[in-house]
Design a protein around this motif. Sequence first.
Motif, PDB file in Angstrom:
ATOM      1  N   PRO A 169     -26.753  13.559  12.247  1.00 15.45           N
ATOM      2  CA  PRO A 169     -25.765  14.454  11.628  1.00 15.45           C
ATOM      3  C   PRO A 169     -25.279  15.514  12.607  1.00 15.45           C
ATOM      4  O   PRO A 169     -26.077  16.063  13.379  1.00 15.45           O
ATOM      5  N   TYR A 174     -21.131  10.445  14.653  1.00 14.49           N
ATOM      6  CA  TYR A 174     -21.866  10.196  13.404  1.00 14.49           C
ATOM      7  C   TYR A 174     -20.889   9.761  12.323  1.00 14.49           C
ATOM      8  O   TYR A 174     -19.822  10.360  12.148  1.00 14.49           O
ATOM      9  N   THR A 274     -26.976  14.444   5.755  1.00 13.32           N
ATOM     10  CA  THR A 274     -27.980  13.405   6.002  1.00 13.32           C
ATOM     11  C   THR A 274     -27.895  12.340   4.914  1.00 13.32           C
ATOM     12  O   THR A 274     -27.253  12.535   3.876  1.00 13.32           O
TER      13      THR A 274
END
Length: 287
Positions: A169, A174, A274
């Motif tokens: 993250p 990402y 997350t």
Amino acid sequence: MSTPSAGPRLLGPAEVRSLAAELDLRPTKQRGQNFVIDPNTVRRIVRDAGLGADDVVVEVGPGLGSLTLGLLEVARRVVAVEVDPLLAGRLPATIAERAPDHADAFEVVLGDAMRIEEIPGPPPTALVANLPYNVSVPVLIHMLTLLPSLERGLVMVQAEVADRLAAGPGSKVYGVPSVKAAWFADVRRAGSIGRNIFWPAPNVDSGLVAWTRCDPPDTTATREQVFTVIDAAFATRRKQIRAALRPLAGSSEAAEAALSHAGVDPTARGEVLTVADFARIAEGLSW
């Protein structure tokens, strides 16, 4: 005197080209066919995969058998999933010729790794593969979903895909692959691979990704629900999570309520959340 059993004889550039010529094979970009021609790279991948004599390995896209031969040297059994009938048809003969003592430990499955529904034989413990570039992420996610017995793996993919899969993250790369992979496993970058070990040489660099199975987040939401939230969050990059979820939730109020339940800042972006955050958001939505 009996001669000791010889290990598999790996394929080099000449052997790969000879096999391709025998099959009148023209490697296609559509199927991501770039064959490994360097035995040292095969040995490195097998070593870094940490395989033992009890492992049952699934290999996706074995091609002409370069990596397959290396895997048979250490694993109890190798099941190779190959979509190309020409390649799948030749593989057993290649194994019989170059690894006769290991032929009984090998099985080829003709099929599309993204659609296959079972792997024959004992439950596989490891996935080791040179994944076709154009389908590497969906194949990896499908295999992790299909085979809960998989404990670990090492896959070769396009370098930027390797970066994405292993990203955490807050990283610039990402995204959906990072979060979905994290549902199943702890993922890490495990090295780089040069272009000259392939025939034909691809016009992109390759990377190795290693992963170890972990438990998914503790949640009442299903994996499908969590993955739907992940897809929505990244559908428009850099969008605040509240706005990104609105179409899925049905209204701004419903999106706010789900984020409140999850303890997630509605102005946060998907890039900083997350997999556990996404699971809690999924719990707060009305499905």
